[in-house]
Design a protein around this motif. Structure first.
Motif, PDB file in Angstrom:
ATOM      1  N   PHE A 293       0.761  -1.097  -0.048  1.00 56.07           N
ATOM      2  CA  PHE A 293       0.059  -0.022  -0.110  1.00 56.07           C
ATOM      3  C   PHE A 293       1.013   1.271   0.080  1.00 56.07           C
ATOM      4  O   PHE A 293       2.036   1.272   0.423  1.00 56.07           O
ATOM      5  N   ASN A 294       0.415   2.269  -0.502  1.00 58.37           N
ATOM      6  CA  ASN A 294       0.964   3.750  -0.176  1.00 58.37           C
ATOM      7  C   ASN A 294       0.422   3.912   1.260  1.00 58.37           C
ATOM      8  O   ASN A 294      -1.065   4.409   1.191  1.00 58.37           O
ATOM      9  N   TRP A 295       1.017   4.157   2.179  1.00 58.48           N
ATOM     10  CA  TRP A 295       0.716   4.574   3.640  1.00 58.48           C
ATOM     11  C   TRP A 295       1.018   6.251   3.765  1.00 58.48           C
ATOM     12  O   TRP A 295       2.046   6.494   3.782  1.00 58.48           O
ATOM     13  N   ARG A 296      -0.041   6.633   4.368  1.00 55.72           N
ATOM     14  CA  ARG A 296      -0.175   8.107   4.753  1.00 55.72           C
ATOM     15  C   ARG A 296      -0.733   8.015   6.282  1.00 55.72           C
ATOM     16  O   ARG A 296      -1.567   7.747   6.289  1.00 55.72           O
ATOM     17  N   PHE A 297       0.162   8.589   7.290  1.00 60.16           N
ATOM     18  CA  PHE A 297      -0.171   8.614   8.634  1.00 60.16           C
ATOM     19  C   PHE A 297      -0.571  10.104   8.896  1.00 60.16           C
ATOM     20  O   PHE A 297       0.368  11.033   8.773  1.00 60.16           O
ATOM     21  N   ASN A 298      -1.564  10.355   9.671  1.00 62.85           N
ATOM     22  CA  ASN A 298      -1.867  11.746  10.393  1.00 62.85           C
ATOM     23  C   ASN A 298      -1.243  11.884  11.348  1.00 62.85           C
ATOM     24  O   ASN A 298      -1.792  12.025  12.736  1.00 62.85           O
ATOM     25  N   ALA A 299      -0.030  12.200  11.374  1.00 62.24           N
ATOM     26  CA  ALA A 299       0.953  12.309  12.221  1.00 62.24           C
ATOM     27  C   ALA A 299       1.944  13.618  11.922  1.00 62.24           C
ATOM     28  O   ALA A 299       2.304  13.878  10.704  1.00 62.24           O
ATOM     29  N   PRO A 300       2.725  14.321  12.775  1.00 68.90           N
ATOM     30  CA  PRO A 300       3.478  15.433  12.539  1.00 68.90           C
ATOM     31  C   PRO A 300       4.671  14.907  11.593  1.00 68.90           C
ATOM     32  O   PRO A 300       5.234  13.925  11.930  1.00 68.90           O
ATOM     33  N   GLY A 301       4.874  15.420  10.621  1.00 75.20           N
ATOM     34  CA  GLY A 301       5.895  15.120   9.252  1.00 75.20           C
ATOM     35  C   GLY A 301       5.751  13.900   8.668  1.00 75.20           C
ATOM     36  O   GLY A 301       6.341  13.539   7.780  1.00 75.20           O
ATOM     37  N   LEU A 302       4.369  13.072   8.869  1.00 75.00           N
ATOM     38  CA  LEU A 302       4.237  12.180   7.837  1.00 75.00           C
ATOM     39  C   LEU A 302       2.874  12.500   7.074  1.00 75.00           C
ATOM     40  O   LEU A 302       2.343  11.549   6.342  1.00 75.00           O
ATOM     41  N   ARG A 303       2.199  13.632   7.367  1.00 77.21           N
ATOM     42  CA  ARG A 303       0.830  13.679   6.545  1.00 77.21           C
ATOM     43  C   ARG A 303       1.114  14.012   5.129  1.00 77.21           C
ATOM     44  O   ARG A 303       0.354  13.831   4.433  1.00 77.21           O
ATOM     45  N   ALA A 304       2.309  14.770   4.899  1.00 73.84           N
ATOM     46  CA  ALA A 304       2.250  15.298   3.557  1.00 73.84           C
ATOM     47  C   ALA A 304       2.622  14.236   2.441  1.00 73.84           C
ATOM     48  O   ALA A 304       2.321  14.317   1.024  1.00 73.84           O
ATOM     49  N   PHE A 305       3.259  13.088   2.791  1.00 72.90           N
ATOM     50  CA  PHE A 305       3.694  12.060   1.848  1.00 72.90           C
ATOM     51  C   PHE A 305       3.047  10.643   2.114  1.00 72.90           C
ATOM     52  O   PHE A 305       2.989  10.110   3.319  1.00 72.90           O
ATOM     53  N   ALA A 306       2.743  10.081   1.296  1.00 72.29           N
ATOM     54  CA  ALA A 306       2.516   8.564   1.014  1.00 72.29           C
ATOM     55  C   ALA A 306       3.531   7.788   0.705  1.00 72.29           C
ATOM     56  O   ALA A 306       4.128   8.165  -0.317  1.00 72.29           O
ATOM     57  N   HIS A 307       3.947   6.795   1.335  1.00 66.95           N
ATOM     58  CA  HIS A 307       5.412   5.897   1.163  1.00 66.95           C
ATOM     59  C   HIS A 307       4.923   4.633   0.857  1.00 66.95           C
ATOM     60  O   HIS A 307       3.756   4.027   1.359  1.00 66.95           O
ATOM     61  N   PRO A 308       5.317   3.828  -0.169  1.00 68.92           N
ATOM     62  CA  PRO A 308       4.924   2.644  -0.618  1.00 68.92           C
ATOM     63  C   PRO A 308       5.587   1.518   0.388  1.00 68.92           C
ATOM     64  O   PRO A 308       6.955   1.585   0.354  1.00 68.92           O
ATOM     65  N   TRP A 309       5.007   0.854   1.102  1.00 66.80           N
ATOM     66  CA  TRP A 309       5.568  -0.465   1.913  1.00 66.80           C
ATOM     67  C   TRP A 309       4.706  -1.470   1.985  1.00 66.80           C
ATOM     68  O   TRP A 309       3.559  -1.471   1.740  1.00 66.80           O
ATOM     69  N   SER A 310       5.566  -2.726   1.903  1.00 62.32           N
ATOM     70  CA  SER A 310       4.758  -3.836   1.662  1.00 62.32           C
ATOM     71  C   SER A 310       4.088  -4.519   2.937  1.00 62.32           C
ATOM     72  O   SER A 310       4.378  -4.027   4.081  1.00 62.32           O
ATOM     73  N   LEU A 311       3.126  -5.182   2.644  1.00 63.52           N
ATOM     74  CA  LEU A 311       2.602  -6.117   3.673  1.00 63.52           C
ATOM     75  C   LEU A 311       3.793  -6.891   4.478  1.00 63.52           C
ATOM     76  O   LEU A 311       4.134  -7.796   3.487  1.00 63.52           O
ATOM     77  N   SER A 312       3.805  -7.062   5.653  1.00 61.25           N
ATOM     78  CA  SER A 312       4.808  -7.916   6.053  1.00 61.25           C
ATOM     79  C   SER A 312       4.128  -9.486   6.790  1.00 61.25           C
ATOM     80  O   SER A 312       4.686 -10.184   7.456  1.00 61.25           O
ATOM     81  N   SER A 313       2.708  -9.383   6.763  1.00 66.95           N
ATOM     82  CA  SER A 313       2.138 -10.502   7.359  1.00 66.95           C
ATOM     83  C   SER A 313       0.781 -10.815   6.363  1.00 66.95           C
ATOM     84  O   SER A 313       0.378  -9.600   5.820  1.00 66.95           O
ATOM     85  N   MET A 314       0.254 -11.670   6.368  1.00 70.17           N
ATOM     86  CA  MET A 314      -0.946 -11.895   5.393  1.00 70.17           C
ATOM     87  C   MET A 314      -2.135 -11.147   6.225  1.00 70.17           C
ATOM     88  O   MET A 314      -2.350 -11.393   7.355  1.00 70.17           O
ATOM     89  N   PRO A 315      -2.805 -10.455   5.148  1.00 71.61           N
ATOM     90  CA  PRO A 315      -3.952  -9.600   5.792  1.00 71.61           C
ATOM     91  C   PRO A 315      -5.149 -10.536   6.508  1.00 71.61           C
ATOM     92  O   PRO A 315      -5.374 -11.645   6.130  1.00 71.61           O
ATOM     93  N   SER A 316      -5.624 -10.028   7.645  1.00 73.05           N
ATOM     94  CA  SER A 316      -6.673 -10.627   8.158  1.00 73.05           C
ATOM     95  C   SER A 316      -7.962  -9.859   8.075  1.00 73.05           C
ATOM     96  O   SER A 316      -7.876  -8.773   7.536  1.00 73.05           O
ATOM     97  N   GLU A 317      -9.021  -9.959   8.721  1.00 73.68           N
ATOM     98  CA  GLU A 317     -10.195  -9.253   8.721  1.00 73.68           C
ATOM     99  C   GLU A 317     -10.225  -7.991   9.453  1.00 73.68           C
ATOM    100  O   GLU A 317     -10.839  -7.054   9.141  1.00 73.68           O
ATOM    101  N   ASN A 318      -9.199  -7.532  10.382  1.00 69.10           N
ATOM    102  CA  ASN A 318      -9.127  -6.567  10.931  1.00 69.10           C
ATOM    103  C   ASN A 318      -7.818  -5.799  11.388  1.00 69.10           C
ATOM    104  O   ASN A 318      -7.685  -5.163  11.939  1.00 69.10           O
ATOM    105  N   HIS A 319      -6.806  -6.623  10.670  1.00 63.10           N
ATOM    106  CA  HIS A 319      -5.455  -6.094  11.028  1.00 63.10           C
ATOM    107  C   HIS A 319      -4.555  -6.203   9.639  1.00 63.10           C
ATOM    108  O   HIS A 319      -4.657  -7.284   8.782  1.00 63.10           O
TER     109      HIS A 319
END
Length: 492
Positions: A293-319
């Motif tokens: 995913f391209n991840w964007r976190f609503n935190a200081p210094g992180l809001r302006a840019f989305a970064h591509p990071w891979s999933l490191s575990s198999m997706p589940s229903e809520n994680h």
């Protein structure tokens, strides 16, 4: 996320997998069907792209371009060349933007890395064409007006600004494209860093917007006839609609719909952190192990840019989980994320999944932080009822044992299911992707010692680009067919 919570989440995933109905699944047949489909659709997309260029030139020649080139004076011919190169450049620029729009069916056919590679290749063609377009028009108009060829580059642009409608915005668009091209040189990219480079690259949208008034002005080649005008307007609408829908509206909807928030940040090894993200109904994202995913976190210094990071575990229903190594200010800031921080996502992206699988046995090879998608793939493969004990072999390369992030999880995954894990630690050796602890053996021989017959495996690999090139070489020397080697490269 505490240890108890992680264990509870893992038990929930295991229980859900056990409830899946046993299926008679031949990964070789499914993978070959998938590769055949990708090849057919990929060929069709490339044919459509080539057809668009042929159509652009055919319409240009039909509307008088051929006469100007063949029977006109040399200034007229020079102007005609400038008009033709401008039309081709615009078509290629719109194709570039379409490739970067992350349209899912394009992503599934090419994979994000290959689509973006095609985007970069087209960029190396488009900007020179724009410059040829500009210079031939300047020289052609100067010659037609009997001005000196030496003074034309200085005088004629000012004349064009005064006499040609919308020329100011066209010059501004050209300047932006040149800036983007210069800052996309590998040396400049490394010096700028991802965030600044990405910000400059976004001005490509402004460049296209600034060029539209000039391109669609009355009397231009894009509006000479109703057919031509409909074609270009349709192409603009298709590209703009794809960008707005897939890069803006869908990501915002998914982020709000699934209510994604940071649940916990866990330090895996020195300088490596896993971020657990909690949400609802995440199975509807249709994400798979190996994707990002391209991840964007609503935190200081992180809001302006989305970064591509891979999933490191198999997706589940809520994680969802991503694991990041400290490679700069942005990735380092993830260690300070607080639980409850809102998360915005784009994706899932990428074709680095088990849908490519053509063999029952699988070799997973990773180096450094490239272990993140490999670890997720190992989990998904191990959970597949069609996978037999011993079908999965994981080779994990690192310079030292304390750099083996997610090691305990890999050991548990492989030991519990009867698969193999090889931890390849040691300092790097020039010309080899193995550590230098086995003198007298080349990489292909070492590979055969890991697997008796690597030719019977599908191979997934992830790591630094130069390292993956070495792995590719040894795999081919060991007789592994090229179609059985799968990777995605996300260098920018």
């Amino acid at each position: 996320m505490t240890t108890v919570q992680r264990q509870s989440s893992r038990r929930s995933i295991d229980a859900r997998l056990r409830q899946l109905p046993a299926r008679h699944h031949d990964p070789r047949r499914a993978g070959r069907r998938h590769l055949s489909w990708r090849q057919r659709v990929g060929d069709l997309l490339e044919l459509l792209a080539a057809a668009s260029l042929v159509l652009v030139l055919a319409l240009f020649f039909r509307d008088g371009g051929s006469k100007d080139l063949v029977s006109g004076s040399w200034p007229t011919g020079l102007i005609a060349i400038g008009r033709a190169t401008g039309l081709v450049a615009v078509d290629l620029l719109l194709l570039q933007l379409l490739l970067a729009a992350r349209v899912p069916w394009i992503d599934r056919v090419y994979g994000t890395d290959r689509a973006l590679k095609a985007h970069r290749v087209l960029g190396r063609i488009t900007v020179p064409l724009v410059l040829v377009h500009l210079e031939t028009l300047v020289l052609g108009y100067a010659a037609r007006d009997h001005r000196s060829a030496w003074l034309a580059p200085v005088v004629e642009p000012f004349v064009m600004l005064r006499t040609v409608p919308d020329m100011l915005t066209a010059f501004a668009a050209t300047a932006l494209l040149v800036v983007i091209a210069v800052t996309s040189v590998r040396m400049a990219v490394r010096a700028m860093g991802y965030e600044r480079w990405h910000l400059v690259h976004l001005t490509a949208y402004a460049a296209v917007a600034l060029s539209i008034p000039h391109q669609l002005s009355i009397g231009s080649d894009l509006s000479r006839s109703p057919v031509v005008r409909v074609y270009w307007l349709g192409l603009y609408v298709l590209v703009a609609g794809s960008i707005v829908w897939w890069r803006v509206l869908v990501p915002v909807y998914r982020s709000l719909r699934h209510r994604l928030r940071v649940e916990a940040v866990v330090e895996e090894t020195a300088g490596v952190w896993s971020v657990w993200v909690r949400g609802r109904d995440l199975e509807q994202l249709d994400a798979r192990a190996g994707q990002f995913f391209n991840w964007r976190f609503n935190a200081p210094g992180l809001r302006a840019f989305a970064h591509p990071w891979s999933l490191s575990s198999m997706p589940s229903e809520n994680h969802l989980r991503l694991t990041v190594r400290d490679l700069g200010d942005h990735s380092r800031a993830l260690a300070k994320l607080r639980p409850g921080t809102r998360v915005l996502i784009e994706g899932p992206y990428g074709a680095f999944t088990t849908a490519r699988r053509t063999r029952r046995r699988v070799l997973l090879i990773a180096a450094g932080i490239g272990i993140t998608p490999i670890r997720a793939l190992a989990e998904e493969l191990a959970a597949d009822p069609a996978t037999r004990p011993g079908d999965i072999t994981v080779a994990y390369r690192a310079d030292a044992e304390d750099q083996l992030a997610l090691r305990a999880e890999l050991e548990r995954l492989t030991e519990d299911e009867g698969h193999a894990l090889h931890l390849l630690t040691g300092p790097p050796v020039a010309g080899s992707w193995f550590p230098g602890d086995q003198p007298g053996h080349d990489d292909a021989d070492r590979l055969r010692r890991l697997l008796h017959d690597p030719r019977q495996c599908d191979v997934y690999l992830c790591g630094p680009a130069a390292w993956m090139d070495l792995v590719h070489t040894s795999l081919r020397e060991a007789g592994v067919p090229r179609l059985n080697i799968h990777d995605e490269r996300f260098s920018w």
